[in-house]
Structures are given as C-alpha cells and as structure tokens.
Design a protein around this motif. Sequence first.
Motif, PDB file in Angstrom:
ATOM      1  N   ILE A 932      27.223  44.859  42.861  1.00  0.00           N
ATOM      2  CA  ILE A 932      28.302  44.116  43.505  1.00  0.00           C
ATOM      3  C   ILE A 932      27.901  43.850  44.946  1.00  0.00           C
ATOM      4  O   ILE A 932      27.713  44.771  45.742  1.00  0.00           O
ATOM      5  CB  ILE A 932      29.621  44.897  43.436  1.00  0.00           C
ATOM      6  CG1 ILE A 932      30.017  45.124  41.974  1.00  0.00           C
ATOM      7  CG2 ILE A 932      30.726  44.155  44.168  1.00  0.00           C
ATOM      8  CD1 ILE A 932      31.261  45.958  41.794  1.00  0.00           C
ATOM      9  N   THR A 954      29.716  39.657  42.114  1.00  0.00           N
ATOM     10  CA  THR A 954      30.472  39.728  43.360  1.00  0.00           C
ATOM     11  C   THR A 954      31.956  39.886  43.075  1.00  0.00           C
ATOM     12  O   THR A 954      32.431  39.568  41.974  1.00  0.00           O
ATOM     13  CB  THR A 954      30.247  38.448  44.207  1.00  0.00           C
ATOM     14  OG1 THR A 954      31.060  38.508  45.379  1.00  0.00           O
ATOM     15  CG2 THR A 954      30.620  37.202  43.423  1.00  0.00           C
ATOM     16  N   GLN A 955      32.677  40.376  44.071  1.00  0.00           N
ATOM     17  CA  GLN A 955      34.124  40.438  43.991  1.00  0.00           C
ATOM     18  C   GLN A 955      34.766  39.291  44.758  1.00  0.00           C
ATOM     19  O   GLN A 955      35.991  39.144  44.740  1.00  0.00           O
ATOM     20  CB  GLN A 955      34.613  41.777  44.555  1.00  0.00           C
ATOM     21  CG  GLN A 955      34.216  42.968  43.686  1.00  0.00           C
ATOM     22  CD  GLN A 955      34.670  44.301  44.267  1.00  0.00           C
ATOM     23  OE1 GLN A 955      34.938  44.386  45.459  1.00  0.00           O
ATOM     24  NE2 GLN A 955      34.747  45.326  43.439  1.00  0.00           N
ATOM     25  N   HIS A 976      31.765  37.712  37.971  1.00  0.00           N
ATOM     26  CA  HIS A 976      32.868  37.963  38.896  1.00  0.00           C
ATOM     27  C   HIS A 976      33.558  39.243  38.477  1.00  0.00           C
ATOM     28  O   HIS A 976      34.301  39.273  37.499  1.00  0.00           O
ATOM     29  CB  HIS A 976      33.829  36.769  38.885  1.00  0.00           C
ATOM     30  CG  HIS A 976      34.808  36.795  40.013  1.00  0.00           C
ATOM     31  ND1 HIS A 976      36.156  36.656  39.831  1.00  0.00           N
ATOM     32  CD2 HIS A 976      34.623  36.955  41.350  1.00  0.00           C
ATOM     33  CE1 HIS A 976      36.775  36.729  41.005  1.00  0.00           C
ATOM     34  NE2 HIS A 976      35.865  36.900  41.930  1.00  0.00           N
ATOM     35  N   SER A 977      33.338  40.329  39.204  1.00  0.00           N
ATOM     36  CA  SER A 977      33.740  41.650  38.745  1.00  0.00           C
ATOM     37  C   SER A 977      35.240  41.894  38.835  1.00  0.00           C
ATOM     38  O   SER A 977      35.740  42.838  38.273  1.00  0.00           O
ATOM     39  CB  SER A 977      32.995  42.721  39.551  1.00  0.00           C
ATOM     40  OG  SER A 977      33.126  42.474  40.934  1.00  0.00           O
ATOM     41  N   GLU A 978      35.964  41.037  39.525  1.00  0.00           N
ATOM     42  CA  GLU A 978      37.404  41.238  39.634  1.00  0.00           C
ATOM     43  C   GLU A 978      38.162  40.755  38.395  1.00  0.00           C
ATOM     44  O   GLU A 978      39.321  41.041  38.222  1.00  0.00           O
ATOM     45  CB  GLU A 978      37.937  40.494  40.868  1.00  0.00           C
ATOM     46  CG  GLU A 978      37.589  41.172  42.186  1.00  0.00           C
ATOM     47  CD  GLU A 978      38.280  42.522  42.340  1.00  0.00           C
ATOM     48  OE1 GLU A 978      39.507  42.572  42.443  1.00  0.00           O
ATOM     49  OE2 GLU A 978      37.568  43.538  42.330  1.00  0.00           O
TER      50      GLU A 978
END
Length: 1247
Positions: A932, A954-955, A976-978
């Motif tokens: 991340i 990335t967040q 997109h880790s969110e």
Amino acid sequence: MLLVGDGRYREISRGQTFGFSIRLFWRKSSALATVSCCNVSSVVLREDIVNLLDFIERLKNGCVRTSLDMDQNEKMTLELMFVSAFCHLYYSFFLESCNDEMSCISNEIHDLVQSLFHPSGEDMLVNIKYHDLLENIKSYISSHSYAEPSHVTMTEDRLVELLDTILMYLQCLLKCCSTLNFPSTTPFELLQNVFGNLRDFHRLKVNGCVEYETIEYVLPHLKLMALRVVNFCFTFLDCQVYKFDESDVSRVNCKLANLLVEVIPVELEVMHICCTNLKGSKSEEVGRFIKQLLEASPDILRESLIHLQEHIVNAVTPSASTCNIHVMIEFLLIILTDVLKDVIRHDKLFVLLARVRELTKEVFVLVRNLEENMNETSDANLNLLESIELLKEDLKTDFLKACADSSQLCFPMSDGPLFMTLLLTNLNDLVNSNAYSVSLIKEEIGQVKEDLEIIRSFFGYVEQELHRDLWTRFLDVAYEAQHGINSILARDHGLMQLIFILPDIVEKIKLVKKEVQEKIPKSSGIIVANAPNKPVESKIPKSSSIIIGFEEETEWIIRKLTSGPAEIDVISIVGMPGIGKTTLAYRVYNAKSIVDHFDVCAWCTVDQEHDGIADKLRKQLFGKRYLIVLDDMWDTATFNELMRPFPELQKGSRVILTSRKKEVALHGKCHSDPLYLRLLRSEESWELLEKKVFGEERCPDELKDVGEKIARKCDGLPLVLDLIGGVISRKEKKEASWLEVLNNLSSFIFKDEEEVVKVIQLSYDHLSDHVKPCLVCLASYPKDEDITIFDLKKLWIGEGLVEQIEMKSAEEVVDELISSSLVIPFDDYFYKIHDLVHDFCSIKSTKEKFFDFIGGSNSPSSSSNLMPRGITVGYNKNFFDLDENISLFNPGKKNPYVKHLLTLKFYTHCLPHKSHLKHLRLLKSLDLFGIILTDSLLNEIGMLIHLKYLIIQTQANTLPPSFSNLCNLETLVVYHSEGSNMLLSPCFWSLAKLRDVRMNCCALFDPDINEPIVLDEDLRLENLRTLSALYLPGSEDTEDFFKRFPNLQNLEVCIAKLPDCSAEKICFPRLDVLNELEQLHLSAPWGSFSEYTHDFPSTLKKLLLKGLTLTSDTLSRIARLPNLQTLYLEDAIIEEGKEWNMEDVTFQNLKSLTLDGVRFSEWQVDAENSFAVLEKLDISRCDKLMEIPDSFGDIASLELIKVWDCPQLKESIFNIKEYVKEMTGEDKLERSYQPVKASNDEPILKI
C-alpha cells in the motif's frame, strides 16, 4: 545564526551547537525569573527557547540520566520539541498582542525550563508535570488561526528577530521531520538552506556591510517571503497538535512545494546581486558570504530545479512550453549533478555557475508566467532550446576539461545476441519515447539504433565465428553506446557523455558499420542469429545401456514401423532436451522385430559434412524396405534436404525422426501423428537411478527413502537421473552423503556435469532472437509453479520483451518455446518449465545481468559493480531484512548502477522505512502489488517518465496529478485497497499511450455525489485496448461514452443505478460503437434486472452478462454474433423466469456455454442445431431448471457437461452420458457433478 541578547547581535553559524551561548544566557535569565509574563522581554523568552532546545538535544543524545524507557524518552522529546516550536513562532510573532491566556502559558513554560535545569530528586523527568501545559498550548493553537497579513509594517529590529526565529524553528522542524512520517527531508533542508542564505544576506545590510540602495529593491520580497514562511510554519505546527497522518503529510508537502516556488526566485535574485553589485565589495563579511553562497549554489540550484520539475508536473497544465522548460531543466540538472566532479576547468567554474543561475532564474520566471496564464509563446520560451545549444557549445570549447579517449568499455557479458536484442528493444522504446530527458539526445539515439540494426543484420551465427574480432568490437561499441545513453538519462556522470563521449561513440559505430559492410557479404548474414544447420553423419550413437520405461511407447512405435500403409511414413519422437528421445529410438532401432523386418537400417545424426552422401544413399536404398533414423533434427530445411534421396517405393519403408521442435515433427508428418514423449513416472525414475548406482544389485533399505526423494526431485528427466546417478555412485553409500546431494541437487548437476548446460544451450541457440530473453526471464517464477498465458503476457510485457501492439505476439512466443520443448503445456491454460530448464535460465540471467533476486538467503546486488537489468524482491522476515540502506532504495548509497535499473518487481508486503524510487529514473517496469503506497511514493512514481508498465496498490481515491507525467505508460494496474471506486482523474486522459488499464473498480464520478458528468468532447484514448473494471452511471449522459475508446478490445463495465431511478429508466451506453471489441463483461446493478436494448459488437468472441433481463429478442441478437465462442450468463432472468425457447436460434461458433444462477424453468432446444460446435456446458445454481434437454447428447463436438449445486439435474447428465455412449460406442463425454460450487472457481471469461 543571530541570538538576541542584551541589545547586541552575537553570531553563531548555522549547525553549530548552542551549549556555550545557553550557559551565558542562563546566568542572565535567572535574575529575570520573577518578571511578570505580561512584561516579559524578548530576551528572557529567547533564553527559555534556547535552553529548552539545549535540553532536548542532550536528552536525545543520552546525556540526561533518566529511568524512562526508550519509547517514553522519545515521546517526551517530541513533546518538548512541540513546546519549543510554539515558543519560537507564537512568542515571536504575537508577542505584542500578549493576552492573559498567553501569559499563563508563558509562566508554565518558564517554570518548565527552570525545573529542567534545577531538578529536585535524581530522576526529575519522571516527575515533571507538563501535560496541562501541552493541553493549554493545543487549545490556544486551535482557537487562534494565523492569516498572512496583506500589508505589514515591520521595524528592522522586528524583522531581524523574526528572521532569526524562523530559522531557529526551521532547524527544529527539520529534526522533527526526521522522527515523523515524512518520507524525505530534502525539501525541508532546501527551505532551511535558502532561508538561511536570505537571513544572512539581510544581516549584511543590518551590519552596514552593503549600501541600502544596492539591495533596496529586493528587501520587500524578503519581508514577504518571511511572512509566507511563517504561514507555512503555522501550518506545520497546527498539524503537530495531533499526530501526523497521511493527509497531514500531504497537506504540509503541498504547502511546502508552493512555498519553495515562491522563495527560490528571491534566493536567485540574491545570488545575482552578490555576483554583480557586490562583486567588488571590500568588506570581509561580504566576501565570506559570497564565497559561502557560491560553494553552496550547485546543490541549492540542483535541488531547486528538481523541486520545480516536480511542481510543474503537479500544478501546471502540459503544453509545448512546459515541454521546452522540462528539457532545459533536464539539461541544467545534468550540469549541476556533475559540476563538482572535477570535469569543469577550475578558473571557469563560477562563470559557468553564473550562466546556469541565470537560466534557472529564467525558467522560474517562465513557470510563474504559465501559472498566471500569460502568453506561453513568449520569446523567452522560444529561446530555451537555442540557449541549450549555445551552452552545449560553450561547455565543449570553454568550460569542460579536455576529454580523454572515450572510455573503451569492454562488453562484460558473454551472450552477445541476447544483449543486442535487449539493447535494440530499449533503443526502439527511447526513439518512440515522449520523455523530455530523451529530447536532449533523441537524434543521437536514433542514429545509434539505425546503425546497430544494420550491423546486427550482417552477423548470423556463422559470421560471429568467422569474424570474431569484428563481432567483439561491435559488442564493445554497442555496450559503450548503452552506457553513455543510460548515463545521460540517469544523470549519472552524464555531462561528459553528453558533450564529448556519446558523439564520439556515434562516429565509432559508423566506422564499425563501414568495416562490416566491406568485409561481410550481405547475402550471407541473417537477422535472426540461430545456430548453424549441422549436416549429416551416418553412424549409430553411443547410448546408455540402461533403458527404463517407455514400454507402451516402444510398442506403439514398433507397431507403426511394421504395419500400416505401404507408402513411406515418418514416425516423429518429440520432447525436451534429455528426455530420452535418442535412447528410445535406439531401443526400437535395435529391436529384433525391426532388424528382421527391414532390409536396410541406417542411423543419421546431423553432425558432419554430407556432400555426396545423398546419391550414395539413393543407390543403396533403391528397391529395398529401409528404416532411416534422423536423430536430433532442428529445422525443416535440413529435413527436406535429407529426405530428398530416400526412394518413395511402395515397400513400407519408414523414417524415425527425433527433434526438440514440434514444428519439425509436424512438417515431416506423412500418416502418423508425432509421439510427444512424456517424463518418467516416479517409480520409473527410481528404477533408473537405482540401476545407475547399484547395477543389478538392490539399494540398501536405509538409503531407499532418500534415494526415492532424489529420484522424484529429478522430475522424471532421464538425463538428470543419469547425471545424478553418476554423482552419487562416486560418493559413500551413506545416508548423510545422499542427503547432501538431495539438498543441493542443482549445484551437483551444474558443478559436475557441464553437459546439462550444453544440452539446454543447444535448444536456446536455436530460438529466435526475440524469444531468448522471454525464456530466460521465466526463471523469475518459483520452480514447479503453474504459469498461465495471462501470467506470461504480464511478465513479458512488463519486461518490455513483447509489444502490446501485436496482441498475439505472446502466444507466438509460447508456441515457439513449446515447439522447442522448453516449455511444457499441461492444458489450454497452464504451462510449466522443467527444473533443469529453470536452472539454466537462472544461471543465464545471472551471468548476463538480465535480472537478479533479492530475498531469502540471497544478498542484494548493491555490492556488484554491474547492476542487473531487472530486480525481483522477495521478502521473508525470517531470512532477510529489507534495509533502507540498501542502495536499491536509498539514493544516497554509492552504487551508481542502481540508477540504470530498468525493471523492478516486489513479492513483498512492505518497503524499507523511508524508501525512495525517484532516483530509479530509467525504470520501464514497476510492480508493487501488495504494497500500500503512500501519497509521497505515488508522487515519486509520477516522476518516473520512462515507465511503460506499472502495478500499484493504494488507498487513495484518485491518481495524483504527477501521473500525467507518465507519457510512455502503456499498462496501468491499480488495486484499490479501500474497496471503493478509484476516480479517473484528469491525468488519466492525458496518458495517450495507455493500452491496458485494470482496476478493482474505477469510476468517472463519486457515487455519493449525484452530479452530472462533464467531459471535454476531445478527450479520447485511441490506443486503449483493455479497460477493467469501469463503474459507469446508467444515465443518458453516458450513452456515447465509449466512442472515446474506438480501439477497445476487452471491456469490463458495471452500469450503476442512479438515486431515485427505477430499473426501467437505467440507460445503457452504446457498445456497438466498439468495432474492435472481442471480450465484454457487462453487469447491471444488483437486483435491477435491466434490459440491454442496443446491439452488441459483431466482433465479440467472449461475452459475460450479469444481472440482466434476457428476452428472446436479446438472446437472438446474441446468437447472431458471428464470432462468439464463449457465453457466460450469471444471475440473469430469461423470459421472466419461464421458458427459453430456442426455435430457429443458432449459435454458429459457440464452444462454451455457462449458466450461473440463471432463472428459467424450461429449455426448449434442438441442441444439435442451436449449438452445433459446443464443446463445454457448465450449469450452476439454476434452481428452476428441472432437466437438461436430451438433445445435447446429439452434439458431436460436446466434450464436457459440468453441473454445480443443481441436484435436480444430476439424473439428466447421467442420462445424456449414457445416450452418447450408446449412440457412438465410445465413452467420450466427460461429466462432472458437485453439490456446491467451490469458492475459488473463477468465471471462464477473464478480461
């Protein structure tokens, strides 16, 4: 630095310790300890600040005795630094407006300082109570905002004190940044150095060393800059009230970036004044300042330009003007990076720096004009490129020392063809690059590429041997060209390369080209440098006397040889090196039934000159039934030549052909299909190894277990078993000795038997040049790993070895590797390489500096003199610590070849603390999957202008503006880790070369904000081929959206339901405008079951529809798609869940049909007509469907019916299978039933 004492200035240089001054002041302040805070003097407040800083420094250095643990000590240090920062700014700037709240705080601070220097008890730090003080300060900061005043009247004494205070705070701030989560302190250091110079310059005026009139015009700018720096300091302090998070870091960095763009021009103006108006000053203080300024100017100018370059990328709209500015900045940075490396004539150094300073000043002015929307085609901008050429000429004739004979670098690797393939690929990328750094030498790169390609076309394998000296000179000069170009682009000793060496190399290449054209006839050279065709020798090979396994294969070959057609037939044995092709042919050749059956048997090995053999063979064979073995055949031309003398009489003659190349076997096929030789089974492997070691005896029981493990690790390859058998037969028959072999199998093979390398090398030599690096980089995969064609495409495109322009090029490479028996296909999707081939590739990649691996027990390559072309980093905390001091991540470490790295891939979930990437300026491929990334690292990536391939996680909810700088980017994969949408920011549309974009979910708008989408009509991405996965609103605004991607071939799109919008009102975009589309994954909002009413592109080959209502009209339109081969329907409703009537509906080319959660109760279909070429039927979660029509059993092409989680269909698939068996007499239909579908089963349609 100046400290205000009793009305006089005492000088302390920046960076000097404060200890002596603190002691002097402390004696004074003790007498003032009882002074009321409202009347407190600046002297006392200053002394408190200085004493507090001294204590903090001693606390950090361990000079204060305390029982606090390390974490407590660090926490207290940070809190005391926060208190001192508050003192610096608020007491200095708001002293005159002191109120009761400030009075209370000042008393608490003064009491704190006294208690620190007059402790009671042994460990006063444990007992100090300052938490109330911290809370009071935080409360004050939160309730008192600072706004930069538009008009400030400030006395000179007040300005002096303010400048001193700011500089002291900046020093404190820099120390604070090193303990906080700031990835880089360089911008803070630059601000401190620049502001320190401005403060020292103002001191010259205060001390009467310069005339007021001389510097009058710059003083208002100096005051304004001081106020703006104070503004920034307040921002930083405000963020310190609470712990810094990622947003605070971004906020501070953004404000600092804008501040530097405003402050640096004032610094440049000061430099100009010092080198002009003050040049003749007789003041010693002025002289010292000018000398100090000039010595520091290269570093300040360089860091200022780097910062400006980043600022332009993030804040200025790209244009022709910004391009020219970037080129000028790149040129100046090459000079400034090398200016102190003893390449400039000493008497000309300051003159050159003055030229660079003036150009830097001009660039800053141009950037400011662009930001203020002034005329971008100003004369100054148009003259930038002309200024570069003028300075280049002056560098050559006036400033640079005479250049010695260009380095005469020697080619350091051994595989010249591999090096040339990679070099020419890279040069081609640079010629087509839009990078501003390339613009400086684009003409030279183009000339080098053109000449090297011409020379390379003359050197086939034979010519490399016949003209060895010329080939060596060619590789040397090509290596020099690579080194020179990379050095310039990486700013690594690039100045001499730019001015002298590269132009000289261009001329040297021309001379080599002329000599090659004179000495080597063009007709004899070839572009693809394969090994020569080896003619024939008639002899029987020496084969291993131990032959194990292949009994069924032996019987099959003998049957083909002794029966079948009367015409000549060719029986081909195909397999990888060392698999036993020759051994099997030898066994058949000597079988009694074969010897008795044929009149003449002959063994031909492609080995020696064969002039005249053809006529002799024809005469000897004429009128006879013959068997000829053509062993180790490499190409079809040689096969044709060797077959020519064989008489084609109706005698039942046969030819056995052995080859590693599938294409040769298929070319030679007459009646019989080739035999693709398998690897030995586990029991066969152990039998062969046992016989090799013990002969006719049996292995002792105590060695059998480890022996069988050794045999299994040889992966069924007879050659390896034979070689390892030779190794352990020479060792003691003890378990420990055999375990040593087991644990170091590869090293034993390659250490003791060079034959293995030679065997693989032969296959490698026969590969096409562009395929060789594709094979070598397979060593980046772990051994025994299944590899998909999708993975191979990713790898080869990422390494820059396969262009995306020709979409089938990856498949063509795989086909050649399979044909050469170096890659083993397991089915239509998975491939493997044998451990032996893997070891060969690993050795080759290391030897040729192709790529290296960091992780496990391997040490990083930073100690090597030569950096590999690529690096893969695998992190295992149990074996290997990723240290930020590794030169790969730390630009301060002295391994310049790190800067020449082209590919970087991580198999980790973390990066070393405070890692940097922006110094890896030549990177073309970067894979950071699983890590991340912070905003700062994302911005650094945005400066890697040569990137073609990028995978990140990335967040952030949008890509940073700096990504608009990635003008060469072709592949962009974002995880997109969110879990929310990644918004496609304006920078996305500026990436004109994008071909492949894959994200978890990307969107044009924030679904939480119901606003219409407004896009410029001209925004298009002509080169985009793949887009996944796009979240698009179902509104009329998006109906023609896909016209922006006219060449799209693969698309995954989800149509979003807008608030207050019914399913009937959802508007789908027109997909029939996509005339190149081959794969489509279209899904509707969950539970909406909307209908797509537009046409589908006729080019579709694979189609996945999810969540849609499917009417008979829609399904008929789908069926009419002429190229459709795969159809996947998921969570859909057919005809309101009733009957799917397929009367007069025909899928012409459909091979695979999947129904997953589709609602319909009855299926009326004449499957033989509707699905004439169907091969696979997959049904899952179709609860309402009661049976599969029996007519599916009439489809001749059907191979598999698979049913998941549909118990009511179990009987149907059993009946269809029995029907097929009864009708055809063969049990050819495969059926599969599972009660529950496995969670890891993926859709067959993969975008």
